[in-house]
Design a protein around this motif. Sequence first.
Motif, PDB file in Angstrom:
ATOM      1  N   SER A  47      -7.703   1.975   9.626  1.00 51.81           N
ATOM      2  CA  SER A  47      -6.393   1.443   9.246  1.00 51.81           C
ATOM      3  C   SER A  47      -6.077   0.301  10.185  1.00 51.81           C
ATOM      4  O   SER A  47      -6.661   0.176  11.265  1.00 51.81           O
ATOM      5  N   ASN A  91      -6.502   3.056  -3.988  1.00 45.45           N
ATOM      6  CA  ASN A  91      -7.837   2.574  -4.279  1.00 45.45           C
ATOM      7  C   ASN A  91      -7.968   2.478  -5.792  1.00 45.45           C
ATOM      8  O   ASN A  91      -7.227   3.151  -6.524  1.00 45.45           O
ATOM      9  N   ASP A 133       0.839  -1.189   0.000  1.00 46.57           N
ATOM     10  CA  ASP A 133       0.000   0.000   0.000  1.00 46.57           C
ATOM     11  C   ASP A 133       0.878   1.244   0.000  1.00 46.57           C
ATOM     12  O   ASP A 133       2.025   1.204   0.462  1.00 46.57           O
ATOM     13  N   LYS A 137      -9.332  -2.722   3.651  1.00 45.39           N
ATOM     14  CA  LYS A 137      -8.768  -1.485   3.107  1.00 45.39           C
ATOM     15  C   LYS A 137      -9.900  -0.623   2.579  1.00 45.39           C
ATOM     16  O   LYS A 137     -10.965  -1.112   2.229  1.00 45.39           O
ATOM     17  N   ASN A 138      -9.616   0.666   2.442  1.00 48.63           N
ATOM     18  CA  ASN A 138     -10.607   1.597   1.894  1.00 48.63           C
ATOM     19  C   ASN A 138     -11.942   1.391   2.599  1.00 48.63           C
ATOM     20  O   ASN A 138     -12.998   1.304   1.968  1.00 48.63           O
ATOM     21  N   SER A 156      -4.809   4.935   1.689  1.00 48.46           N
ATOM     22  CA  SER A 156      -4.459   3.706   0.985  1.00 48.46           C
ATOM     23  C   SER A 156      -4.759   3.918  -0.482  1.00 48.46           C
ATOM     24  O   SER A 156      -5.606   4.746  -0.841  1.00 48.46           O
ATOM     25  N   SER A 161      -7.896  -7.133   1.602  1.00 46.95           N
ATOM     26  CA  SER A 161      -6.520  -7.418   1.231  1.00 46.95           C
ATOM     27  C   SER A 161      -6.112  -8.650   2.010  1.00 46.95           C
ATOM     28  O   SER A 161      -5.898  -8.589   3.214  1.00 46.95           O
TER      29      SER A 161
END
Lengths: 448, 428
Positions: free
Chosen positions: B387, B187, A369, B372-373, B185, B357
Motif C-alpha cells: 500500500s 480490483n 479506492d 495498486k493490487n 483495494s 494508478s
Amino acid sequence: MNTASYRETRRHELRKSRMLMVDGNLVSNARTVEGGVSARVYEAGYWGFASTQGEGVPVEQIVDKASRNARDMARFGERTALALPGDSYRGEHVFRGRAPLSPKEAVERLAQLHAWCVQRYPGLKSTRFIAGDEHHTKRVSTSHGSEVLSSIQRALCYVTLIAEDERGAPVEVSETLSSKGHLGDLDWSLEALAPQIDSLHEHLQAKRHAVAARGGLHTVVMAAELAGMLAHEAMGHPCEADLVLGGAVTGDLVGQRVASELVTMVDIAHTYDGREVMIPVYADDEGTPARDAVLIRDGILTEFMSSRETAARLGVGATGSARAYNPHDEPLVRMRNTAILPGRDKLQDMIAGVDEGYLLMKTVNGQADSTTEFMFGISLAYEIRGGKLGHAIRDTTISGSAIKVLQSVDAVSDDMHWSCSGYCGKKQPMVVSMGGPALRARAHLGGE
Amino acid sequence: MSDLNLQEVAQHALSLMRVQGFDAAQVVASRVAQEELNIAHNEPSLLRSTESQRLSLVGLVDARKASTELTDFGAAPLRDAIAALFTDARSAPQDEANAVSGGQQARIVQGPQASDPALLADKVRELLAFRQRETPRMMIDEGFASHTLARSHTVTSSGTELSCSLGFHSMSVFGTARDGKASSSFNYTGGACNDLAERASSEWFGIADMLRDTEQQIHTRPVGGKFVGEVVLTPMAVSDLLSWLQGQIGDVQLIAGSSLYRDRVGQAIASPLLSLRSRFDAPGVAALSADAFVAPPVEVLREGVLMTLTPSLYGSRKTGLRHVPTAADGWEIAAGEASRAQLVSAVARGALVGRLSMGMPASNGDFSGVIKNSFVIDGGVVGPALSETMISGNMAQMLRDVVGVSRERLDTGALLLPWLRVSGLHFS
C-alpha cells in the motif's frame, strides 16, 4: 413512501458538441444528438431494464420488456423484495442561459485564440484547444408518483501550450474553463482568456526548467483547483453507498473522526450559498427529491450518498444520488457537486507557513479506492522553500490515504474554486462538478 | 433486433448529402443490441436489454469538414441534421488534408450473432459459485456477462462500402476483498470472447487469478524507503505502457510535432525483447478503421524496432507520413521465453505490479503513479501486498528497459499481453 415493487421510465436526450484544434487545424468538429426511452422495473427482488431508440416504439412496450427481464431473473431463485424508500417529486428545472454560439463563431474563436498565441509566444512548439458542451434533458416518471423534467448543461474549454525543455523534450501546461450552460454561456473570449493564457505561458517557461519532485511524504499546499479533486476522489467515491455495501472501509467509520476539524465536505444537490450549482440535481433519475449529503462535518464522517435500493440495504434515507449517463444506462449512485467547504485562511499565508514543501496548482486526473487510498496527477507545481516559491517541478502524482491526508489538514483557505470539466468514471461516465478551497496537508509525492 | 436495413439507411443519407451539396461524404448507419446480466454485491441483480442506433455523417465542402451523429432516423431529423452539418462544414477552416475513404470494400460477419440468455445466466451462476467456494472474502461489487451484436454499414461518396455484423460476449468483474474491518483495494478484470461456453467463467480473462490475488491484498504494508528497483508488470499494467506508445504514434502527437517517435521509424526504440502487432480479428474487434478503411494486419514493433507510425487518412495527409489504417482495438505483444515465475525470481528488489494508478504521463513520457493490487518482491520471492507505494520513471525509457517477457499471456480479446519485467524504476 416504501414499496416493494417499483417502476420508472426515462425519456433522455443527450446533445454534445466538440471541437479540437491542433496548431490551427480543426482536427475534430463534431456534434451528436442521442435520444432514447428506457424503463426499469423492480419486481420480486430483481431488476429489469430495457431501452430503445428510434421512432414509434411505445413506452408501454419498453416497460413490458423491462418487466419481463425482471421476472426472467427469477431463474436465480426466490428473493425477498426490499421496500424501496424515497419520496416523490414533481417539477421542471431547465437552465436558460444566453444565446448559443453558432458553429461559425466557435470555430472563429478557436482560430483567433491559436493565432494570438502564435503571434504572442513565438517560442511555442504547439497549441491545442478543445471547446465543447453537453446537454442532458431527462423526463422521469415513476410508480412512486414522480414526474420530473430536468436539464443538465455544461460547457468547457481546454487550452494547452506546448514548448520544448532544455533537452528538446516536449513540455506542456493546460488551463481548463467550465461553466453551466453551453458555449455561449462560458466566457472564453480572447479578452477574457488573454490574462489566463499569459499566466499559463509564464508557468510553461518555468516548467521548461523544472526539476524532479523529491519522492516521499511532504507538506503540500493544494490550490483550490485541486481540493475538489481531493473531495471527489479521496472521500467522495468511498462515500457512495454502493461502494460502502461493496466493502469500502468507510462503512465502519460513521460517527468517527476521518479528517481534521477544519474539514467539512458535502455532496451538494442543487444549491450552495444561495446559488444554483453547476450540475443541479433537484430530483434524481429515480425521481427521488435530491438533498445535500453531508459526508464529513467538522472532521466527522456523517453519511453516504444513496439510491433507493442502497438506502434500503443500509437502512437510511435516499439522498437522490441515482443518475444515469446516457439513454441506455441504468441509474447508479453518483456524485453531483462534491466540495470541501471554505475555511478562514489566506493562500499566501498558507504558503508562507511552509518551510519546505510544494505548492500543487493543477491536476489532470485522479482515481479513488475502497481503502480511501487515492491518487491524482499533478501537471503544475512549484517547490516551497522558506515560505517562498522555488523551481517548478516536473509532472508528478500525489497520493495517500484520504483519511490520513485529511486528518493532517492544518489550514483551509477562505476562497473556493468550482469546475465541471471532467467526467467521473464508474461503469458509466458522468458529468459532475467539484469544488473547494486551498488546503495545506501532508501527502505523498511521486518522484526520485 | 428489428430488421432495419442499414444499407438502405446509409445509402439514403448519402444521397441526401449529395443533394445538399457536399463535395464528399461518409455515412455509417449502425445498430447495437445488447443483453447484459448484472451482478451487484455477490448476487444476480439486473437483466438489461438495450437497442441503440446511430447515423454518423461526415461531410466535406470546399475542403472544409464537419461531422454529426443522430439516433432518430426519421425524415425530418435527418434532413435537419444534414442541413446543420452543411452549415457547420462551411464554417470550418479550409484544410486540404480533409478527405474521405475511397474504393474500400468489405463484408465482415464475426462472432455469435444471437444472444443466449440461458448461457449468460449459467456463466453468472458459475462465477458466483466460484467466488463462494474459492474466494469467499471477495465481494463482487459489480459484474456482468453480456452479449452484444453490433451491425453497421458504411458508405462514402468515393465508392467505399463496408458492412459489418460483429457479435461477441463480454464478462467483467469488479470488487474488493474484506476481512473484518480490513479491506483490499478494488480490483477488476474483464474482456470479450466469441464462445463464452468454451470455458468456465473463472477461466476467462484472468478472473480466477484476480479474485485470488485480491484476497491476498487485504493486509498490506508500504514498500519502505526509497530505492531504484525492478517491476514485473501484469498485463493490466502493461496496457498502460501500450496506450502511451499508441498515443505517441497517432494523429494528435504527430500533427502537433510532439511525438517522440515522429522520425524514428526503422530505429530501435524499445528492448529487442518487445514485438507489437495488431490482432484486428480478435473477439469484439472489427478490422475497420474509424475513417472507413479496411485495416490490414500491422506490425508496430519488431524486436524493439519501430516499424511504422499509425496516422489516420487525415493525419497522413497533414504530415506527409504514410497512412496506416488501424482498428479501434486489437493488439498483441509477442510472448517471450521466460515463465512468469522466472521473471519474478530474477528481481532482487521491486514489485509485482497489478495496476498502475496514475495521471496522464507527461509529454516526454515522465510518469509517477501508485502501484495498486501489487506485491513486494524481495530476493526473487513474492512477499506481502503493498500500500501507499509509488513508482516513477519514463515511459520511453521503460520500453527500452524491458529485460524479460513471459511466455504466458492474458487474452482479453482486445489485447493479448504478456507479463513484462522492467528495470530502473524509482520506488518511494
